[in-house]
Design a protein around this motif. Structure first.
Motif, PDB file in Angstrom:
ATOM      1  N   UNK A 215       0.696  -0.835   0.261  1.00 21.24           N
ATOM      2  CA  UNK A 215      -0.519   0.011   0.162  1.00 21.24           C
ATOM      3  C   UNK A 215       0.800   1.633   0.023  1.00 21.24           C
ATOM      4  N   UNK A 216       1.289   1.021   0.542  1.00 24.80           N
ATOM      5  CA  UNK A 216       2.847   2.210   0.773  1.00 24.80           C
ATOM      6  C   UNK A 216       3.424   2.302  -0.513  1.00 24.80           C
ATOM      7  N   UNK A 217       4.182   1.860  -1.458  1.00 20.69           N
ATOM      8  CA  UNK A 217       4.069   1.734  -2.684  1.00 20.69           C
ATOM      9  C   UNK A 217       3.431   1.970  -3.445  1.00 20.69           C
ATOM     10  N   UNK A 218       1.926   2.288  -3.784  1.00 17.03           N
ATOM     11  CA  UNK A 218       1.253   1.965  -4.069  1.00 17.03           C
ATOM     12  C   UNK A 218       0.441   3.857  -4.881  1.00 17.03           C
ATOM     13  N   UNK A 219       0.869   3.555  -5.621  1.00 17.89           N
ATOM     14  CA  UNK A 219       0.056   5.549  -5.831  1.00 17.89           C
ATOM     15  C   UNK A 219      -1.186   6.030  -6.622  1.00 17.89           C
ATOM     16  N   UNK A 220      -0.717   7.128  -6.220  1.00 14.19           N
ATOM     17  CA  UNK A 220      -2.508   7.691  -6.433  1.00 14.19           C
ATOM     18  C   UNK A 220      -1.937   9.446  -6.878  1.00 14.19           C
ATOM     19  N   UNK A 221      -2.797   9.413  -8.122  1.00 16.23           N
ATOM     20  CA  UNK A 221      -3.546  10.939  -8.366  1.00 16.23           C
ATOM     21  C   UNK A 221      -4.348  12.147  -7.728  1.00 16.23           C
ATOM     22  N   UNK A 222      -3.434  13.017  -7.654  1.00 17.92           N
ATOM     23  CA  UNK A 222      -4.353  14.014  -6.520  1.00 17.92           C
ATOM     24  C   UNK A 222      -4.435  15.169  -7.299  1.00 17.92           C
ATOM     25  N   UNK A 223      -5.322  16.200  -7.213  1.00 19.46           N
ATOM     26  CA  UNK A 223      -5.202  17.396  -7.995  1.00 19.46           C
ATOM     27  C   UNK A 223      -5.306  18.953  -6.810  1.00 19.46           C
ATOM     28  N   UNK A 224      -4.593  19.242  -6.777  1.00 16.51           N
ATOM     29  CA  UNK A 224      -4.737  20.069  -5.015  1.00 16.51           C
ATOM     30  C   UNK A 224      -4.290  22.006  -5.928  1.00 16.51           C
ATOM     31  N   UNK A 225      -5.333  22.784  -5.126  1.00 19.95           N
ATOM     32  CA  UNK A 225      -5.499  24.518  -5.780  1.00 19.95           C
ATOM     33  C   UNK A 225      -4.249  25.112  -4.759  1.00 19.95           C
ATOM     34  N   UNK A 226      -3.421  25.039  -5.866  1.00 17.90           N
ATOM     35  CA  UNK A 226      -1.911  26.625  -5.162  1.00 17.90           C
ATOM     36  C   UNK A 226      -2.228  28.192  -5.990  1.00 17.90           C
ATOM     37  N   UNK A 227      -2.044  28.722  -4.545  1.00 19.53           N
ATOM     38  CA  UNK A 227      -2.560  30.336  -3.897  1.00 19.53           C
ATOM     39  C   UNK A 227      -1.382  30.759  -4.482  1.00 19.53           C
ATOM     40  N   UNK A 228      -0.892  31.793  -6.236  1.00 27.22           N
ATOM     41  CA  UNK A 228       0.108  32.591  -6.359  1.00 27.22           C
ATOM     42  C   UNK A 228       0.357  33.978  -5.760  1.00 27.22           C
ATOM     43  N   UNK A 229       1.185  34.201  -5.171  1.00 24.48           N
ATOM     44  CA  UNK A 229       1.852  35.383  -4.575  1.00 24.48           C
ATOM     45  C   UNK A 229       2.856  35.951  -5.337  1.00 24.48           C
ATOM     46  N   UNK A 230       2.860  36.696  -5.601  1.00 16.98           N
ATOM     47  CA  UNK A 230       4.135  37.797  -6.105  1.00 16.98           C
ATOM     48  C   UNK A 230       5.160  38.418  -5.316  1.00 16.98           C
ATOM     49  N   UNK A 231       6.566  38.782  -6.033  1.00 17.29           N
ATOM     50  CA  UNK A 231       7.813  39.459  -5.688  1.00 17.29           C
ATOM     51  C   UNK A 231       8.404  40.045  -6.164  1.00 17.29           C
ATOM     52  N   UNK A 232       9.256  40.778  -6.389  1.00 17.59           N
ATOM     53  CA  UNK A 232      10.199  41.164  -7.473  1.00 17.59           C
ATOM     54  C   UNK A 232       9.422  42.233  -8.155  1.00 17.59           C
ATOM     55  N   UNK A 233       8.240  42.455  -8.396  1.00 15.24           N
ATOM     56  CA  UNK A 233       8.757  43.307 -10.136  1.00 15.24           C
ATOM     57  C   UNK A 233       8.934  45.083  -9.715  1.00 15.24           C
ATOM     58  N   UNK A 234      10.060  45.135 -10.882  1.00 15.80           N
ATOM     59  CA  UNK A 234      11.003  46.413 -11.336  1.00 15.80           C
ATOM     60  C   UNK A 234       9.728  47.714 -10.384  1.00 15.80           C
ATOM     61  N   UNK A 235      11.225  48.680  -9.904  1.00 18.09           N
ATOM     62  CA  UNK A 235      10.297  49.653  -9.464  1.00 18.09           C
ATOM     63  C   UNK A 235       9.774  50.940 -11.034  1.00 18.09           C
ATOM     64  N   UNK A 236       8.583  50.917 -10.611  1.00 18.50           N
ATOM     65  CA  UNK A 236       8.121  51.691 -12.291  1.00 18.50           C
ATOM     66  C   UNK A 236       7.484  51.479 -13.164  1.00 18.50           C
ATOM     67  N   UNK A 237       7.159  49.828 -12.665  1.00 23.29           N
ATOM     68  CA  UNK A 237       6.748  48.915 -13.222  1.00 23.29           C
ATOM     69  C   UNK A 237       4.614  49.230 -12.374  1.00 23.29           C
ATOM     70  N   UNK A 238       3.899  48.242 -13.458  1.00 25.76           N
ATOM     71  CA  UNK A 238       2.692  48.511 -12.513  1.00 25.76           C
ATOM     72  C   UNK A 238       1.729  47.152 -13.995  1.00 25.76           C
ATOM     73  N   UNK A 239       1.761  45.897 -12.832  1.00 29.47           N
ATOM     74  CA  UNK A 239       0.822  45.123 -13.393  1.00 29.47           C
ATOM     75  C   UNK A 239      -0.917  45.529 -13.868  1.00 29.47           C
ATOM     76  N   UNK A 240      -1.141  44.699 -14.947  1.00 30.12           N
ATOM     77  CA  UNK A 240      -2.544  45.965 -15.225  1.00 30.12           C
ATOM     78  C   UNK A 240      -3.494  44.884 -15.521  1.00 30.12           C
ATOM     79  N   UNK A 241      -3.549  43.741 -15.948  1.00 30.68           N
ATOM     80  CA  UNK A 241      -4.121  42.509 -16.211  1.00 30.68           C
ATOM     81  C   UNK A 241      -3.424  41.086 -16.359  1.00 30.68           C
ATOM     82  N   UNK A 242      -3.751  40.293 -16.403  1.00 28.46           N
ATOM     83  CA  UNK A 242      -3.321  39.046 -16.385  1.00 28.46           C
ATOM     84  C   UNK A 242      -3.118  37.453 -15.555  1.00 28.46           C
ATOM     85  N   UNK A 243      -3.273  39.133 -13.975  1.00 29.65           N
ATOM     86  CA  UNK A 243      -2.395  38.402 -13.494  1.00 29.65           C
ATOM     87  C   UNK A 243      -3.924  37.144 -12.874  1.00 29.65           C
TER      88      UNK A 243
END
Length: 311
Positions: free
Chosen positions: A30-58
């Motif tokens: 049972x420990x060696x038996x493998x299964x699949x599962x779908x999980x949701x991962x939240x996206x966080x952001x860092x490092x946006x260059x100064x003077x720029x702004x995200x306007x869409x697609x995030x």
């Protein structure tokens, strides 16, 4: 004479060993038996260059299909998973950022990531722009707006700081502040703290201003006829039962039947009632909608009489 207890103890020992071996084999499989599962991962952001702004697609989150040991995946808690995406390499315009199975939170590194949905993110980036723009005051839309003119308008502060995407801010000439149409305040000085209106991606400092103003109303005179509303008992009657009105209304509402219907003529509920066969003269009461004025009512009074039955 030989005792039977020793062979019985030996049998129990063999059974215990066999059970432990079977349990170990079951756990290993049972420990060696493998299964699949779908999980949701939240996206966080860092490092946006100064003077720029995200306007869409995030994106706020992605779905990751995992493969791993059955027992481990089943024991995974429902706690929120997150991954921080580095935006230090983005430039103004459209940036296609692949979302690969290699981009996994530390909690998922023990599993094989088979698929990430969506597989990429198209991030729209613009230069940030800051400027000062004047505040323009306008009337909030209403049926009477076209009949109302603003006068003596003062705004504090007269200009506000606007910050946002250059593609949006560069095309703006002013910032809108809408004030309500209050027909009952015609000719009066009004003052109110009014929130400012701007596109979602734009930041304003301050976010509201103090507006002082007066209004003039373009008017039209009309003649109306109304039945006199009388709530007296059945033994009472009034003469005349109709009245003529001359009224003044905002020009935009001169043909609004719902608005005009609010002009009502009635006998006051607290008016004295006649006793016996006497008649009483009672002044009429006129109700008008907001912004409507009664210039004349004819007649101004009605006669109330009681029907006396002869025995």
């Amino acid at each position: 004479m030989l005792s039977n207890t020793e062979p019985q103890k030996g049998n129990w020992l063999y059974l215990l060993v066999a059970f432990l071996l079977a349990l170990g084999l079951w756990y290993t499989l049972n420990a060696r038996e493998e299964i699949e599962r779908v999980v949701e991962v939240r996206l966080d952001y860092k490092g946006l260059p100064p003077g720029l702004i995200v306007t869409g697609g995030q994106l706020n989150k992605v779905s990751v299909r995992l493969r791993g040991p059955k027992e481990l995946l089943r024991s995974m808690t429902n706690r929120e998973l997150s991954y921080t995406l580095d935006l230090s390499g983005v430039t103004p315009g459209k940036n296609v950022i692949p979302l690969t199975s290699n981009d996994k939170p530390p909690e998922l590194r023990a599993y094989e990531a088979l698929e990430v949905t969506p597989s990429r993110m198209v991030l729209e980036v613009d230069k940030s722009m800051e400027t000062n723009l004047p505040v323009k005051v306008s009337l909030r839309s209403s049926p009477a707006t076209s009949s109302v003119r603003l006068k003596d308008v003062m705004v504090t502060p007269a200009q506000v700081t606007v910050r946002g995407p250059a593609g949006v801010v560069s095309g703006m000439k002013d910032i809108q502040a809408e004030i309500p149409v209050d027909l009952s305040a015609e000719g009066k000085a009004l003052s109110e703290t009014v929130p400012l209106l701007a596109p979602p991606a734009v930041e304003l400092t301050p976010q509201s201003v103090v507006v002082t103003w007066r209004i003039d109303v373009k008017r039209r005179s009309l003649s109306l006829q109304r039945d006199v509303v009388f709530d007296g008992d059945a033994s009472l009657s009034i003469q005349p039962s109709r009245a003529n009105l001359v009224v003044s209304v905002p020009q935009a509402l001169a043909k609004d039947t719902g608005y005009l219907a609010q002009f009502q003529v009635s006998v006051p509920s607290d008016a004295p009632m006649p006793a016996g066969d006497e008649e009483l003269s009672v002044p009429l009461q006129v109700a008008a909608p907001q912004g409507g004025r009664v210039l004349k009512v004819s007649p101004e009074t009605v006669m109330i009489s009681r029907h006396v039955t002869e025995e």
